[in-house]
Scaffold this motif. Structure first.
Motif, short mmCIF file in Angstrom:
data_model
loop_
_atom_site.label_atom_id
_atom_site.label_comp_id
_atom_site.label_asym_id
_atom_site.label_seq_id
_atom_site.Cartn_x
_atom_site.Cartn_y
_atom_site.Cartn_z
N SER A 1 0.88 -1.48 0.20
CA SER A 1 0.27 -0.10 -0.16
C SER A 1 0.72 1.53 0.38
CB SER A 1 -1.07 0.12 1.37
OG SER A 1 -0.26 -0.45 2.27
N ASP A 2 2.24 1.33 0.37
CA ASP A 2 3.42 2.36 0.24
C ASP A 2 3.97 2.46 -0.99
OD1 ASP A 2 3.15 1.85 3.51
OD2 ASP A 2 4.91 1.03 3.55
N VAL A 3 4.06 1.71 -2.01
CA VAL A 3 4.25 1.44 -2.82
C VAL A 3 3.06 1.82 -3.80
CG1 VAL A 3 5.08 0.48 -5.25
CG2 VAL A 3 6.11 0.22 -2.82
N ALA A 4 1.97 1.70 -3.74
CA ALA A 4 0.88 1.50 -4.49
C ALA A 4 0.52 3.33 -4.06
CB ALA A 4 -0.28 0.87 -4.49
N ALA A 5 0.35 3.96 -3.52
CA ALA A 5 0.49 4.98 -2.19
C ALA A 5 1.44 5.75 -3.46
CB ALA A 5 0.06 5.03 -1.78
N GLY A 6 2.73 5.22 -3.35
CA GLY A 6 3.46 6.31 -3.70
C GLY A 6 3.70 6.81 -5.36
N ALA A 7 3.09 5.57 -5.67
CA ALA A 7 2.99 5.71 -7.76
C ALA A 7 1.75 6.20 -8.06
CB ALA A 7 2.76 3.95 -7.62
N ALA A 8 1.12 6.03 -7.14
CA ALA A 8 -0.29 7.16 -7.73
C ALA A 8 -0.51 8.17 -7.49
CB ALA A 8 -1.52 6.79 -6.61
N LEU A 9 0.71 9.24 -6.37
CA LEU A 9 1.28 10.34 -5.71
C LEU A 9 1.75 10.89 -7.00
CD1 LEU A 9 1.22 12.94 -4.47
CD2 LEU A 9 2.60 10.99 -2.86
N GLY A 10 3.18 9.69 -7.07
CA GLY A 10 3.94 10.51 -8.56
C GLY A 10 3.33 10.22 -10.18
N ALA A 11 2.52 9.73 -10.35
CA ALA A 11 1.53 10.04 -11.21
C ALA A 11 0.96 10.81 -11.92
CB ALA A 11 1.05 8.54 -12.25
N LEU A 12 0.25 10.68 -10.15
CA LEU A 12 -0.82 12.39 -10.26
C LEU A 12 -0.26 13.68 -10.82
CD1 LEU A 12 -3.85 13.32 -9.99
CD2 LEU A 12 -3.28 13.52 -7.59
N THR A 13 0.92 13.62 -10.20
CA THR A 13 1.73 14.83 -9.94
C THR A 13 2.55 14.89 -11.55
OG1 THR A 13 2.47 14.91 -7.34
CG2 THR A 13 3.90 16.26 -8.89
N ALA A 14 3.26 14.44 -11.88
CA ALA A 14 3.48 14.87 -13.39
C ALA A 14 2.08 14.52 -14.18
CB ALA A 14 4.31 12.44 -13.57
N ARG A 15 1.11 14.00 -14.09
CA ARG A 15 -0.01 13.97 -15.31
C ARG A 15 -0.60 15.37 -15.34
NH1 ARG A 15 -1.31 15.05 -19.30
NH2 ARG A 15 -3.38 14.32 -20.00
N LEU A 16 -0.62 16.12 -13.63
CA LEU A 16 -0.92 17.49 -13.13
C LEU A 16 0.21 17.78 -14.41
CD1 LEU A 16 -1.98 16.80 -9.91
CD2 LEU A 16 -3.35 17.28 -11.72
N GLY A 17 1.29 18.08 -14.33
CA GLY A 17 2.19 19.16 -14.74
C GLY A 17 2.63 18.71 -16.35
N ALA A 18 1.67 17.48 -16.72
CA ALA A 18 2.12 16.85 -18.78
C ALA A 18 2.33 18.81 -19.40
CB ALA A 18 1.22 16.36 -18.78
N ARG A 19 1.28 19.17 -19.08
CA ARG A 19 1.06 20.09 -20.22
C ARG A 19 2.17 21.82 -19.65
NH1 ARG A 19 -3.65 23.51 -19.94
NH2 ARG A 19 -3.48 25.86 -20.84
N TRP A 20 2.33 21.59 -18.91
CA TRP A 20 3.70 22.29 -18.40
C TRP A 20 4.96 22.08 -18.73
CZ3 TRP A 20 7.62 21.43 -14.62
CH2 TRP A 20 8.23 23.02 -14.41
N MET A 21 5.27 20.60 -18.44
CA MET A 21 6.48 19.88 -19.07
C MET A 21 6.31 20.44 -20.12
SD MET A 21 7.61 16.32 -18.63
CE MET A 21 7.36 15.49 -20.41
N THR A 22 6.01 19.63 -21.47
CA THR A 22 5.64 20.08 -22.45
C THR A 22 5.47 21.00 -23.36
OG1 THR A 22 3.01 19.55 -23.57
CG2 THR A 22 5.35 17.96 -23.18
N GLY A 23 5.60 22.34 -22.52
CA GLY A 23 5.92 23.64 -22.77
C GLY A 23 4.82 23.96 -23.18
N GLY A 24 3.53 24.07 -22.28
CA GLY A 24 2.89 24.66 -22.40
C GLY A 24 2.58 25.67 -20.86
N THR A 25 1.29 25.83 -20.39
CA THR A 25 2.11 26.02 -19.14
C THR A 25 1.00 25.45 -18.24
OG1 THR A 25 -0.75 27.55 -19.19
CG2 THR A 25 0.91 28.77 -19.91
N PRO A 26 1.36 25.48 -16.90
CA PRO A 26 0.86 24.47 -15.85
C PRO A 26 -0.51 24.62 -15.51
CG PRO A 26 2.14 26.12 -14.86
CD PRO A 26 1.93 26.52 -15.88
N ARG A 27 -1.00 23.26 -15.55
CA ARG A 27 -2.39 22.56 -15.53
C ARG A 27 -3.12 23.94 -14.24
NH1 ARG A 27 -4.22 17.31 -17.13
NH2 ARG A 27 -5.96 18.40 -17.86
N ASP A 28 -4.21 24.22 -13.99
CA ASP A 28 -5.17 25.12 -13.56
C ASP A 28 -5.72 23.66 -12.36
OD1 ASP A 28 -6.26 27.80 -15.69
OD2 ASP A 28 -4.66 27.19 -14.89
#
Length: 173
Positions: free
Chosen positions: A146-173
């Motif tokens: 459950s530590d690993v699952a929660a960590g993976a979900a947190l990491g994926a969500l963090t990166a997904r929320l910033g994906a537009r910013w990462m690829t040159g757009g602006t950060p997600r609102d």
């Protein structure tokens, strides 16, 4: 037995079974190496910086992906300080850890963030390597599933929320 007791029991049984895989010296060596490489997101930060150095056309995206990965790791460390779940005590760990708390797995957080961020750049090797780092934390006996699952979900969500910013757009609102 309620649902939380069932989850707790399952967490203990799974980590014990996967830790038992670490009795094979080859498995233990690989798990230790992956755990060491993932410490403080070092593997992913190095990969992101190497990508930025080699792929000059997408240098900014690599650096932003690296920043998202580092940011996800920092968030997991903050959550860990609030939750303060102890590491598994019913198995002998194969590695030393930087801290006493296990929830969420910061290795899993940074690994999933890197898989999403660098995967968006077309790096196919990162997701399976990230999964291996996550499993290594169970094999070395320092996290519950459950530590690993929660960590993976947190990491994926963090990166997904910033994906537009990462690829040159602006950060997600």
């Amino acid at each position: 037995m309620d649902d939380l007791d069932d989850l707790h029991d399952m967490d203990h049984r799974i980590v014990a079974a996967l830790r038992a895989c670490g009795t094979d010296p080859r498995v233990a060596g690989a798990a230790r190496a992956l755990s060491w490489a993932g410490e403080h997101a070092a593997l992913w930060l190095a990969a992101g910086l190497a990508g930025a150095a080699v792929d000059r056309g997408r240098r900014g995206a690599w650096l932003r992906g690296t920043a998202l990965t580092a940011g996800a790791h920092l968030v997991s460390m903050g959550v860990k300080r609030v939750v303060r779940r102890p590491r598994p005590a019913h198995v002998d760990p194969l590695v030393r850890t930087a801290g006493r708390h296990s929830f969420p797995s910061s290795h899993a957080t940074s690994s999933a963030a890197a898989a999403v961020a660098f995967g968006a750049l077309g790096v196919r090797a990162v997701p399976p390597l990230a999964a291996a780092v996550c499993v290594s934390r169970l094999v070395v006996g320092v996290h519950y599933p459950s530590d690993v699952a929660a960590g993976a979900a947190l990491g994926a969500l963090t990166a997904r929320l910033g994906a537009r910013w990462m690829t040159g757009g602006t950060p997600r609102d």
